[in-house]
Design a protein around this motif. Structure first.
Motif, PDB file in Angstrom:
ATOM      1  N   ARG A 197       0.880  -1.175   0.000  1.00 15.08           N
ATOM      2  CA  ARG A 197       0.000   0.000   0.000  1.00 15.08           C
ATOM      3  C   ARG A 197       0.911   1.216   0.000  1.00 15.08           C
ATOM      4  N   TRP A 198       0.903   1.934  -1.087  1.00 20.75           N
ATOM      5  CA  TRP A 198       1.874   3.009  -1.295  1.00 20.75           C
ATOM      6  C   TRP A 198       1.285   4.359  -0.918  1.00 20.75           C
ATOM      7  N   ASP A 199       2.130   5.202  -0.299  1.00 21.09           N
ATOM      8  CA  ASP A 199       1.683   6.544   0.078  1.00 21.09           C
ATOM      9  C   ASP A 199       1.786   7.537  -1.073  1.00 21.09           C
ATOM     10  N   GLY A 200       2.266   7.069  -2.228  1.00 22.66           N
ATOM     11  CA  GLY A 200       2.320   7.928  -3.402  1.00 22.66           C
ATOM     12  C   GLY A 200       3.554   8.794  -3.521  1.00 22.66           C
ATOM     13  N   LYS A 201       4.499   8.664  -2.560  1.00 22.28           N
ATOM     14  CA  LYS A 201       5.662   9.549  -2.619  1.00 22.28           C
ATOM     15  C   LYS A 201       6.982   8.884  -2.235  1.00 22.28           C
ATOM     16  N   LYS A 260       5.449  -2.217  -9.667  1.00 22.33           N
ATOM     17  CA  LYS A 260       4.248  -2.133 -10.500  1.00 22.33           C
ATOM     18  C   LYS A 260       4.426  -2.904 -11.808  1.00 22.33           C
ATOM     19  N   GLU A 310      -1.005  -0.814  -4.509  1.00 19.84           N
ATOM     20  CA  GLU A 310      -2.248  -0.046  -4.482  1.00 19.84           C
ATOM     21  C   GLU A 310      -2.003   1.245  -3.721  1.00 19.84           C
ATOM     22  N   GLU A 311      -2.434   2.346  -4.306  1.00 21.32           N
ATOM     23  CA  GLU A 311      -2.302   3.629  -3.616  1.00 21.32           C
ATOM     24  C   GLU A 311      -3.524   3.891  -2.746  1.00 21.32           C
ATOM     25  N   LYS A 312      -4.691   3.682  -3.290  1.00 21.72           N
ATOM     26  CA  LYS A 312      -5.925   3.854  -2.535  1.00 21.72           C
ATOM     27  C   LYS A 312      -6.850   2.706  -2.914  1.00 21.72           C
ATOM     28  N   PRO A 322       9.688   6.317  -5.267  1.00 22.32           N
ATOM     29  CA  PRO A 322       8.874   6.114  -6.481  1.00 22.32           C
ATOM     30  C   PRO A 322       9.535   5.225  -7.533  1.00 22.32           C
ATOM     31  N   ASP A 326       4.209   4.478   4.478  1.00 23.77           N
ATOM     32  CA  ASP A 326       2.977   4.168   5.198  1.00 23.77           C
ATOM     33  C   ASP A 326       3.130   2.825   5.905  1.00 23.77           C
TER      34      ASP A 326
END
Length: 310
Positions: A153-157, A167, A175-177, A160, A200
């Motif tokens: 579960r990635w925090d998007g930052k 990915k 998955e980001e969200k 990367p 996260d």
């Protein structure tokens, strides 16, 4: 411990609250706990409450007031005191803050910025992540049925470039969200759950409880896992450095874990997760009581020679 351990809390100068869920749960539970005493001579430890937004100058003034207005700080130079700072505090040239940093017990939230944590005395709280479904209603799945090698579960930052490698590999799911039910399903379908240190990590306890073995991706030793005096993290989680080799290197390492070792780590993680769970009303052996036990272990403070400061 439950009957004899006592803590005295200094009265804060003004009301405040913690926005961090783990810190808030611990602080509010402590205020309602039977460990408190209003008689300082009965106390084993003294709690110094202050807002997480307190500046270094204000913190120095607070410690100076404790030194001048109460006899307890000077007995040990703060070694029998503790404080709660979710992010931890840094070293300071002010000797009042320096004593707080070096002598007093710091409670912060995992993970802590490098340099803000002193392993032999400080304590970290496990992150709090409200579970989308009660854990007892979600039986864990046997690893032989897991369709994914790793789930993130990635925090998007954070990291990367490395995440982009994950990915592009069918053995990993990023998955980001996600909706709660999808998130739970992803945990059940994965052998390993990937965590980027300082990313996260709030869902680590839930992953362990659901039988997904944590893999912490970090390039240095980790000394601030929650409750390291109690839990053997090496039996529950893998720490790997993949700076050289990326996703392919990680896949080799995970595929190299024997089924026997994997099942042992999985079972240890499921058992250990019970001590990392926060409850609105503390329950025996939960996260709040594990923190209190670690404080209890540290109650025999070193008595430093008293010094006078101008």
């Amino acid at each position: 411990m439950l009957k004899t351990f006592k803590i005295f809390i200094y009265t804060p100068s003004k009301p405040f609250h913690f926005s961090n869920p783990s810190a808030s749960l611990f602080y509010n539970s402590l205020l309602r706990s039977p460990f408190l005493t209003h008689t300082p001579p009965e106390a084993h430890l003294f709690f110094v409450p202050f807002s997480p937004d307190t500046s270094t100058r204000s913190l120095a003034r607070l410690i100076r007031q404790l030194r001048n207005n109460h006899p307890y700080w000077n007995r040990t130079l703060g070694a029998d005191h503790f404080f709660l700072s979710p992010a931890g505090i840094d070293y300071s040239s002010d000797r009042n803050v320096l004593e707080l940093k070096k002598n007093s017990l710091q409670i912060s939230v995992f993970p802590v910025t490098s340099g803000y944590f002193i392993p032999h005395k400080d304590i970290t709280l496990p992150s709090f992540n409200p579970s989308p479904l009660p854990l007892s209603l979600n039986p864990v799945q046997n690893s032989t049925k897991a369709s994914l090698l790793g789930y993130l579960r990635w925090d998007g930052k954070t990291e990367p470039n490395l995440v982009n490698e994950f990915k592009g590999d069918a053995d990993f799911l990023v998955e980001e969200k996600s909706e709660p039910l999808n998130y739970v399903r992803s945990l059940k379908e994965s052998k390993f759950c990937l965590f980027l240190y300082h990313g996260d990590v709030a869902w680590m306890v839930e992953a362990m409880a659901r039988g997904c073995v944590p893999v912490v991706i970090v390039d240095r030793p980790v000394q601030d896992f929650p409750f390291m005096d109690i839990l053997r993290w090496s039996d529950m989680a893998l720490l790997v450095a993949v700076r050289h080799g990326g996703a392919e290197r990680l896949k080799q390492l995970l595929n190299g874990v024997s089924e026997e070792l994997y099942m042992e780590m999985r079972e240890a993680g499921m058992a250990g997760s019970k001590h990392l769970v926060w409850n609105e009303e503390p329950q025996p052996l939960d996260a709040f009581h594990m923190v209190m036990y670690q404080l209890w272990l540290r109650r025999h403070a070193i008595r430093y020679a008293r010094r006078e400061f101008v």
